[in-house]
Scaffold this motif. Structure first.
Motif, PDB file in Angstrom:
ATOM      1  N   CYS A 187       0.827  -1.213   0.000  1.00  0.00           N
ATOM      2  CA  CYS A 187       0.000   0.000   0.000  1.00  0.00           C
ATOM      3  C   CYS A 187       0.860   1.261   0.000  1.00  0.00           C
ATOM      4  O   CYS A 187       0.549   2.241  -0.679  1.00  0.00           O
ATOM      5  N   SER A 188       1.945   1.215   0.757  1.00  0.00           N
ATOM      6  CA  SER A 188       2.825   2.391   0.822  1.00  0.00           C
ATOM      7  C   SER A 188       3.577   2.608  -0.486  1.00  0.00           C
ATOM      8  O   SER A 188       3.875   3.740  -0.865  1.00  0.00           O
ATOM      9  N   GLN A 189       3.874   1.500  -1.202  1.00  0.00           N
ATOM     10  CA  GLN A 189       4.645   1.591  -2.428  1.00  0.00           C
ATOM     11  C   GLN A 189       3.792   1.921  -3.650  1.00  0.00           C
ATOM     12  O   GLN A 189       4.247   2.624  -4.557  1.00  0.00           O
ATOM     13  N   TYR A 190       2.554   1.425  -3.680  1.00  0.00           N
ATOM     14  CA  TYR A 190       1.792   1.462  -4.924  1.00  0.00           C
ATOM     15  C   TYR A 190       0.442   2.174  -4.822  1.00  0.00           C
ATOM     16  O   TYR A 190      -0.398   2.046  -5.707  1.00  0.00           O
ATOM     17  N   THR A 191       0.226   2.900  -3.725  1.00  0.00           N
ATOM     18  CA  THR A 191      -0.930   3.795  -3.659  1.00  0.00           C
ATOM     19  C   THR A 191      -0.434   5.149  -3.168  1.00  0.00           C
ATOM     20  O   THR A 191       0.702   5.281  -2.692  1.00  0.00           O
ATOM     21  N   SER A 192      -1.274   6.142  -3.274  1.00  0.00           N
ATOM     22  CA  SER A 192      -0.906   7.490  -2.810  1.00  0.00           C
ATOM     23  C   SER A 192      -1.400   7.735  -1.386  1.00  0.00           C
ATOM     24  O   SER A 192      -1.381   8.871  -0.907  1.00  0.00           O
ATOM     25  N   LEU A 193      -1.829   6.681  -0.704  1.00  0.00           N
ATOM     26  CA  LEU A 193      -2.389   6.824   0.636  1.00  0.00           C
ATOM     27  C   LEU A 193      -1.304   7.145   1.662  1.00  0.00           C
ATOM     28  O   LEU A 193      -0.170   6.641   1.575  1.00  0.00           O
ATOM     29  N   THR A 194      -1.669   7.951   2.639  1.00  0.00           N
ATOM     30  CA  THR A 194      -0.756   8.213   3.754  1.00  0.00           C
ATOM     31  C   THR A 194      -0.727   7.014   4.689  1.00  0.00           C
ATOM     32  O   THR A 194      -1.619   6.150   4.649  1.00  0.00           O
ATOM     33  N   GLN A 195       0.283   6.941   5.517  1.00  0.00           N
ATOM     34  CA  GLN A 195       0.367   5.833   6.466  1.00  0.00           C
ATOM     35  C   GLN A 195      -0.799   5.853   7.443  1.00  0.00           C
ATOM     36  O   GLN A 195      -1.246   4.788   7.905  1.00  0.00           O
ATOM     37  N   LYS A 196      -1.314   7.027   7.734  1.00  0.00           N
ATOM     38  CA  LYS A 196      -2.472   7.114   8.621  1.00  0.00           C
ATOM     39  C   LYS A 196      -3.692   6.444   7.989  1.00  0.00           C
ATOM     40  O   LYS A 196      -4.413   5.673   8.645  1.00  0.00           O
ATOM     41  N   VAL A 197      -3.905   6.706   6.691  1.00  0.00           N
ATOM     42  CA  VAL A 197      -5.052   6.100   5.990  1.00  0.00           C
ATOM     43  C   VAL A 197      -4.845   4.595   5.842  1.00  0.00           C
ATOM     44  O   VAL A 197      -5.789   3.804   5.997  1.00  0.00           O
ATOM     45  N   ILE A 198      -3.610   4.191   5.556  1.00  0.00           N
ATOM     46  CA  ILE A 198      -3.313   2.757   5.446  1.00  0.00           C
ATOM     47  C   ILE A 198      -3.617   2.061   6.770  1.00  0.00           C
ATOM     48  O   ILE A 198      -4.179   0.959   6.796  1.00  0.00           O
ATOM     49  N   ALA A 199      -3.269   2.712   7.863  1.00  0.00           N
ATOM     50  CA  ALA A 199      -3.557   2.151   9.191  1.00  0.00           C
ATOM     51  C   ALA A 199      -5.067   1.964   9.365  1.00  0.00           C
ATOM     52  O   ALA A 199      -5.521   0.935   9.888  1.00  0.00           O
ATOM     53  N   GLU A 200      -5.834   2.937   8.915  1.00  0.00           N
ATOM     54  CA  GLU A 200      -7.297   2.839   9.029  1.00  0.00           C
ATOM     55  C   GLU A 200      -7.826   1.686   8.173  1.00  0.00           C
ATOM     56  O   GLU A 200      -8.718   0.938   8.600  1.00  0.00           O
ATOM     57  N   LYS A 201      -7.283   1.535   6.964  1.00  0.00           N
ATOM     58  CA  LYS A 201      -7.725   0.469   6.062  1.00  0.00           C
ATOM     59  C   LYS A 201      -7.446  -0.912   6.645  1.00  0.00           C
ATOM     60  O   LYS A 201      -8.199  -1.864   6.419  1.00  0.00           O
ATOM     61  N   LEU A 202      -6.348  -1.009   7.417  1.00  0.00           N
ATOM     62  CA  LEU A 202      -5.950  -2.291   7.992  1.00  0.00           C
ATOM     63  C   LEU A 202      -6.394  -2.441   9.446  1.00  0.00           C
ATOM     64  O   LEU A 202      -5.987  -3.375  10.140  1.00  0.00           O
ATOM     65  N   ASN A 203      -7.207  -1.480   9.891  1.00  0.00           N
ATOM     66  CA  ASN A 203      -7.771  -1.546  11.239  1.00  0.00           C
ATOM     67  C   ASN A 203      -6.704  -1.491  12.330  1.00  0.00           C
ATOM     68  O   ASN A 203      -6.831  -2.136  13.370  1.00  0.00           O
ATOM     69  N   ARG A 204      -5.645  -0.704  12.060  1.00  0.00           N
ATOM     70  CA  ARG A 204      -4.585  -0.503  13.053  1.00  0.00           C
ATOM     71  C   ARG A 204      -4.828   0.806  13.803  1.00  0.00           C
ATOM     72  O   ARG A 204      -5.503   1.710  13.309  1.00  0.00           O
ATOM     73  N   ARG A 205      -4.239   0.906  14.992  1.00  0.00           N
ATOM     74  CA  ARG A 205      -4.524   2.067  15.856  1.00  0.00           C
ATOM     75  C   ARG A 205      -3.943   3.366  15.302  1.00  0.00           C
ATOM     76  O   ARG A 205      -4.578   4.403  15.340  1.00  0.00           O
ATOM     77  N   ASN A 206      -2.684   3.334  14.812  1.00  0.00           N
ATOM     78  CA  ASN A 206      -2.067   4.559  14.317  1.00  0.00           C
ATOM     79  C   ASN A 206      -1.008   4.252  13.262  1.00  0.00           C
ATOM     80  O   ASN A 206      -0.700   3.081  12.990  1.00  0.00           O
ATOM     81  N   HIS A 207      -0.450   5.304  12.692  1.00  0.00           N
ATOM     82  CA  HIS A 207       0.467   5.155  11.561  1.00  0.00           C
ATOM     83  C   HIS A 207       1.817   4.557  11.955  1.00  0.00           C
ATOM     84  O   HIS A 207       2.548   4.058  11.096  1.00  0.00           O
ATOM     85  N   THR A 208       2.177   4.593  13.251  1.00  0.00           N
ATOM     86  CA  THR A 208       3.484   4.050  13.651  1.00  0.00           C
ATOM     87  C   THR A 208       3.546   2.539  13.410  1.00  0.00           C
ATOM     88  O   THR A 208       4.615   1.998  13.095  1.00  0.00           O
ATOM     89  N   THR A 209       2.410   1.876  13.553  1.00  0.00           N
ATOM     90  CA  THR A 209       2.357   0.429  13.275  1.00  0.00           C
ATOM     91  C   THR A 209       2.644   0.160  11.797  1.00  0.00           C
ATOM     92  O   THR A 209       3.370  -0.774  11.452  1.00  0.00           O
ATOM     93  N   VAL A 210       2.085   1.011  10.937  1.00  0.00           N
ATOM     94  CA  VAL A 210       2.328   0.864   9.500  1.00  0.00           C
ATOM     95  C   VAL A 210       3.786   1.151   9.182  1.00  0.00           C
ATOM     96  O   VAL A 210       4.425   0.420   8.407  1.00  0.00           O
ATOM     97  N   ASN A 211       4.335   2.186   9.759  1.00  0.00           N
ATOM     98  CA  ASN A 211       5.738   2.540   9.528  1.00  0.00           C
ATOM     99  C   ASN A 211       6.668   1.390   9.925  1.00  0.00           C
ATOM    100  O   ASN A 211       7.606   1.039   9.194  1.00  0.00           O
ATOM    101  N   HIS A 212       6.367   0.777  11.065  1.00  0.00           N
ATOM    102  CA  HIS A 212       7.165  -0.370  11.521  1.00  0.00           C
ATOM    103  C   HIS A 212       7.027  -1.539  10.549  1.00  0.00           C
ATOM    104  O   HIS A 212       8.023  -2.190  10.175  1.00  0.00           O
ATOM    105  N   GLY A 213       5.788  -1.820  10.113  1.00  0.00           N
ATOM    106  CA  GLY A 213       5.559  -2.941   9.203  1.00  0.00           C
ATOM    107  C   GLY A 213       6.258  -2.764   7.868  1.00  0.00           C
ATOM    108  O   GLY A 213       6.854  -3.707   7.335  1.00  0.00           O
ATOM    109  N   VAL A 214       6.192  -1.544   7.320  1.00  0.00           N
ATOM    110  CA  VAL A 214       6.844  -1.261   6.039  1.00  0.00           C
ATOM    111  C   VAL A 214       8.361  -1.453   6.162  1.00  0.00           C
ATOM    112  O   VAL A 214       8.994  -2.101   5.312  1.00  0.00           O
TER     113      VAL A 214
END
Length: 464
Positions: free
Chosen positions: A410-437
């Motif tokens: 999602c971070s590589q191939y969409t224009s979504l912010t990490q905050k929105v990606i977190a929402e799409k994946l039902n995560r609490r905040n963008h730091t979880t996405v940043n760690h996962g990426v």
């Protein structure tokens, strides 16, 4: 009599698969069901079960007889001539059950098509390409077709986007029941036809008191009812109410129902909860867009039916760029064939010609079309993980890794912010996405298997 070839048959067809680039889908469909029925010093007779594989005897003889003979030499050191023959075990079992089977095959088919016109489309389980994107739906459809007594997956609810094979499976179920269980009375219809019948019966009922009873007789005096694209009757209250009463009448008497839609029951907006509950009470199962492998298998089957042959690089180009649906895939293939016949008759079709033919058909920038939901669906399908589990709080490795891959893609191939990606994946905040990426990026540097997985997923998503 020696049975060296029969005893080593699994290794022989495995050698053929590995050395002649037979796609897994075609291997399962064409080669695994083959049976050696006799062998001698000079010949081997291989049976094609037409009931399972369709009429592919001439195709196998033309395309794979020499490779199969070579594979036999490689495994058994015996030089023999392969002879393919056709058997139809299912027809043997049902012989004499219906008057249809007393006629020739051509007469039987004509009689069936006159009674069931939609059979002319030719849909059957034999020509349905099975892959990971549709295997569960296919298996459920086969189970219902083989046991149409209302005891297996009732109702069966098939859902997917347009052009992914719902109608093909609905027709296949109907065809199988007609041919193998002629004692069952079936009715296949579309929601549009059902709606028209309801409107017509309501109009006629003003002058004819038997109009509505006749309608109910038509749809309720059956053993199996299949209705396609149920979403189109939502909002048409009289039609919906009539269908629900029909559904209940059949369901309560143990009759089989098969329904298709573009969404699962829970997501059908405007549908009352009581309908959603009923539709979900059997087996709701989805069909995903075809992956690259499946797309190539479908195109290769079309090649066998066409007098115009395309090079593999052209088929690959079509498979990579036009597989949002099977309908789109076949449309792209047909457009290339038509383009070559009309604009460059007699010329060998090149990849450049194919690209010109499809320049208005295929977006030049498909990466921007990707959505987080689509990426999540593709990843779930690849790992065979339930979407609900991936979006849950589970932290087991079988869920965490696919979830982190979703974050990365999602971070590589969409224009979504990490905050929105977190929402799409039902995560609490963008730091979880940043760690996962970052975790996926770091692991890819040392984990070849992960690199390969990402490459496959990128191909499935049609990104570079």
């Amino acid at each position: 009599m020696e049975t060296v070839i029969k005893d080593n048959w699994t290794q022989i067809i495995g050698f053929l698969r590995d050395n002649y680039d037979v796609l897994p889908v075609l291997y399962r469909t064409w080669f695994e069901p083959l049976e050696v029925i006799s062998e001698s010093e000079t010949d081997v007779v291989v049976a094609v079960d037409e009931s399972k594989q369709g009429d592919i005897t001439s195709l196998l003889d033309r395309r794979y007889r020499i490779p199969l003979q070579t594979s036999i030499v490689a495994i058994t050191d015996r030089e023999v001539t392969v002879n393919f023959v056709t058997r139809n075990l299912s027809s043997e079992k049902t012989d004499g059950v219906s008057s249809y089977y007393n006629n020739s095959e051509e007469q039987k088919q004509k009689a069936l098509e006159e009674k069931y016109p939609w059979l002319r489309l030719g849909h059957s389980f034999d020509n349905f390409v099975v892959s990971s994107s549709n295997s569960l739906a296919h298996a459920a459809a086969v189970a219902v077709a083989e046991n149409p007594n209302g005891q297996v997956y009732n109702p069966l609810f098939l859902y997917s986007g347009p052009g992914l094979g719902k109608t093909h499976l609905m027709h296949s179920i109907s065809r199988h029941i007609i041919e193998h269980h002629p004692e069952y009375k079936i009715r296949y219809t579309t929601s549009e036809n059902f709606t028209n019948d309801v409107i017509e019966s309501m109009r006629e009922s003003k002058q004819n008191s038997t109009a509505l009873p006749n309608l109910r007789e038509k749809y309720r005096n059956v053993d199996v009812l299949l209705i396609d694209d149920i979403q189109f009757i939502i909002g048409k209250q009289s039609t919906l109410q009539e269908f629900f009463h029909t559904f209940e009448a059949l369901f309560q008497t143990g009759k089989q129902l098969v329904i298709s839609s573009d969404k699962p029951p829970s997501e059908l907006e405007g549908l009352e909860d009581r309908y959603k509950t009923r539709f979900s009470s059997g087996l709701p199962v989805d069909i995903q867009p075809p992956d690259y492998e499946t797309a190539m298998a479908i195109l290769q089957i079309k090649q066998e039916q066409s007098d115009v042959k395309l090079e593999d690089d052209i088929l690959s180009y079509i498979a990579e760029n036009a597989r949002h649906s099977i309908r789109e895939l076949e449309g792209a293939y047909n457009k290339v064939i038509l383009y070559s016949k009309l604009s460059r008759p007699g010329e060998q079709i090149s990849k450049e010609m194919a690209e010109n033919a499809l320049k208005d058909f295929i977006s030049d920038n498909q990466e921007t079309m990707l959505t987080a939901d689509y990426i999540i669906d593709v990843v779930c399908n690849h790992f065979n993980v339930d979407k609900e589990r991936l979006l849950s709080e589970r932290r087991t490795e079988d869920i965490t890794v696919p979830r982190q891959i979703c974050m990365y893609l999602c971070s590589q191939y969409t224009s979504l912010t990490q905050k929105v990606i977190a929402e799409k994946l039902n995560r609490r905040n963008h730091t979880t996405v940043n760690h996962g990426v970052n975790k996926i990026k770091d692991d890819m540097l040392v984990d070849n298997e992960l690199q390969q997985t990402i490459t496959i997923l990128k191909k499935k998503l049609n990104v570079n």
